[in-house]
Motif scaffolding. Structure first.
Motif, mmCIF file in Angstrom:
data_model
loop_
_atom_site.group_PDB
_atom_site.id
_atom_site.type_symbol
_atom_site.label_atom_id
_atom_site.label_comp_id
_atom_site.label_asym_id
_atom_site.label_seq_id
_atom_site.Cartn_x
_atom_site.Cartn_y
_atom_site.Cartn_z
ATOM 1 N N THR A 98 -6.890 4.708 -0.860
ATOM 2 C CA THR A 98 -6.370 3.921 0.254
ATOM 3 C C THR A 98 -7.513 3.137 0.857
ATOM 4 O OG1 THR A 98 -6.672 5.742 1.817
ATOM 5 C CG2 THR A 98 -4.513 5.542 0.790
ATOM 6 N N HIS A 99 -7.220 1.921 1.184
ATOM 7 C CA HIS A 99 -8.202 1.048 1.815
ATOM 8 C C HIS A 99 -7.532 0.440 3.035
ATOM 9 C CE1 HIS A 99 -11.501 -1.760 2.272
ATOM 10 N NE2 HIS A 99 -10.600 -2.711 2.411
ATOM 11 N N SER A 100 -8.111 0.676 4.196
ATOM 12 C CA SER A 100 -7.525 0.182 5.442
ATOM 13 C C SER A 100 -8.381 -0.902 6.045
ATOM 14 C CB SER A 100 -7.395 1.326 6.450
ATOM 15 O OG SER A 100 -6.531 2.315 5.953
ATOM 16 N N SER A 101 -7.713 -1.932 6.515
ATOM 17 C CA SER A 101 -8.362 -2.990 7.283
ATOM 18 C C SER A 101 -7.551 -3.142 8.570
ATOM 19 C CB SER A 101 -8.393 -4.295 6.473
ATOM 20 O OG SER A 101 -7.109 -4.873 6.417
ATOM 21 N N PRO A 102 -8.009 -3.959 9.491
ATOM 22 C CA PRO A 102 -7.237 -4.121 10.729
ATOM 23 C C PRO A 102 -5.827 -4.684 10.511
ATOM 24 C CG PRO A 102 -9.462 -4.930 11.028
ATOM 25 C CD PRO A 102 -9.305 -4.627 9.569
ATOM 26 N N THR A 103 -5.596 -5.400 9.420
ATOM 27 C CA THR A 103 -4.295 -6.036 9.220
ATOM 28 C C THR A 103 -3.388 -5.332 8.221
ATOM 29 O OG1 THR A 103 -5.254 -7.509 7.551
ATOM 30 C CG2 THR A 103 -5.153 -8.318 9.827
ATOM 31 N N GLU A 104 -3.941 -4.550 7.304
ATOM 32 C CA GLU A 104 -3.107 -3.898 6.299
ATOM 33 C C GLU A 104 -3.794 -2.682 5.699
ATOM 34 O OE1 GLU A 104 -3.303 -5.669 1.960
ATOM 35 O OE2 GLU A 104 -3.098 -7.297 3.403
ATOM 36 N N THR A 105 -2.971 -1.869 5.035
ATOM 37 C CA THR A 105 -3.465 -0.722 4.283
ATOM 38 C C THR A 105 -2.999 -0.876 2.843
ATOM 39 O OG1 THR A 105 -3.386 0.714 6.218
ATOM 40 C CG2 THR A 105 -3.416 1.785 4.075
ATOM 41 N N THR A 106 -3.929 -0.780 1.909
ATOM 42 C CA THR A 106 -3.600 -0.875 0.491
ATOM 43 C C THR A 106 -3.695 0.512 -0.124
ATOM 44 O OG1 THR A 106 -4.484 -3.115 0.376
ATOM 45 C CG2 THR A 106 -4.207 -1.950 -1.707
ATOM 46 N N VAL A 107 -2.645 0.907 -0.827
ATOM 47 C CA VAL A 107 -2.590 2.184 -1.520
ATOM 48 C C VAL A 107 -2.533 1.866 -3.008
ATOM 49 C CG1 VAL A 107 -1.304 4.327 -1.864
ATOM 50 C CG2 VAL A 107 -1.343 3.237 0.398
ATOM 51 N N LYS A 108 -3.596 2.189 -3.727
ATOM 52 C CA LYS A 108 -3.642 1.919 -5.167
ATOM 53 C C LYS A 108 -3.461 3.238 -5.903
ATOM 54 C CE LYS A 108 -6.164 -0.539 -8.714
ATOM 55 N NZ LYS A 108 -5.220 -1.529 -9.142
ATOM 56 N N CYS A 109 -2.464 3.267 -6.789
ATOM 57 C CA CYS A 109 -2.120 4.479 -7.523
ATOM 58 C C CYS A 109 -2.573 4.366 -8.972
ATOM 59 C CB CYS A 109 -0.612 4.698 -7.477
ATOM 60 S SG CYS A 109 0.062 4.806 -5.815
ATOM 61 N N PHE A 110 -3.075 5.466 -9.512
ATOM 62 C CA PHE A 110 -3.550 5.539 -10.897
ATOM 63 C C PHE A 110 -2.918 6.756 -11.559
ATOM 64 C CE2 PHE A 110 -6.859 3.774 -8.245
ATOM 65 C CZ PHE A 110 -7.317 2.676 -8.949
ATOM 66 N N GLY A 111 -2.438 6.606 -12.774
ATOM 67 C CA GLY A 111 -1.936 7.758 -13.530
ATOM 68 C C GLY A 111 -0.430 7.835 -13.558
ATOM 69 N N GLN A 112 0.091 9.053 -13.525
ATOM 70 C CA GLN A 112 1.521 9.295 -13.663
ATOM 71 C C GLN A 112 2.131 9.715 -12.333
ATOM 72 O OE1 GLN A 112 2.198 12.100 -16.810
ATOM 73 N NE2 GLN A 112 1.147 10.853 -18.336
ATOM 74 N N LEU A 113 3.095 8.924 -11.867
ATOM 75 C CA LEU A 113 3.790 9.210 -10.609
ATOM 76 C C LEU A 113 5.047 10.006 -10.953
ATOM 77 C CD1 LEU A 113 4.011 8.912 -7.597
ATOM 78 C CD2 LEU A 113 4.951 6.619 -7.927
ATOM 79 N N THR A 114 4.904 11.334 -10.920
ATOM 80 C CA THR A 114 5.987 12.232 -11.336
ATOM 81 C C THR A 114 6.345 13.189 -10.209
ATOM 82 O OG1 THR A 114 4.420 13.844 -12.228
ATOM 83 C CG2 THR A 114 5.237 12.152 -13.753
ATOM 84 N N GLY A 115 7.373 13.981 -10.457
ATOM 85 C CA GLY A 115 7.882 14.914 -9.465
ATOM 86 C C GLY A 115 6.860 15.870 -8.887
ATOM 87 N N GLU A 116 5.857 16.245 -9.661
ATOM 88 C CA GLU A 116 4.880 17.218 -9.147
ATOM 89 C C GLU A 116 3.895 16.616 -8.159
ATOM 90 O OE1 GLU A 116 1.664 17.318 -12.814
ATOM 91 O OE2 GLU A 116 3.198 18.858 -12.696
#
Length: 114
Positions: free
Chosen positions: A16-34
């Motif tokens: 996660t990278h936060s600035s005064p105007t926005e937050t960016t969430v960069k995901c890597f890998g497998q987004l699964t139920g666990e």
């Protein structure tokens, strides 16, 4: 500006990278139920403090039904808390799965898809 690195099971990583105007969430890998529960908790805490959140799925190699459902839940939570949620993904498997579930059309229809 702050940058955080969170690692979850199954080789899933979030920065996660936060600035005064926005937050960016960069995901890597497998987004699964666990991993969705942990990621959802993190996202909900961000929704409470940010006006704009960009979820970058460009480095996600797999997303299952739980991951797609979590994105929909995040979208609803963000909207109800007055936060804009934008979703970014490259052409490929993740984009195709979001098209099949019609979640991609929600982001596109409301101008929230990059």
């Amino acid at each position: 500006m702050a940058t955080n690195l969170l690692e979850f099971p199954s080789s899933f990583t979030v920065t996660t990278h936060s600035s005064p105007t926005e937050t960016t969430v960069k995901c890597f890998g497998q987004l699964t139920g666990e991993v969705v529960g942990i990621l959802e908790d993190e996202a909900r805490s961000l929704i409470q403090t940010a006006k704009l959140i960009e979820i970058d799925l460009g480095a996600v190699t797999h997303i299952d039904a739980s991951g797609a459902s979590m994105l929909a839940d995040m979208y609803v939570s963000a909207k109800s808390d007055g936060c804009d949620l934008q979703c970014k993904c490259e052409d490929g498997l993740v984009k195709r799965k979001l098209q099949v579930t019609r979640l991609l059309s929600v982001f596109q229809e409301y101008g929230q898809y990059l």
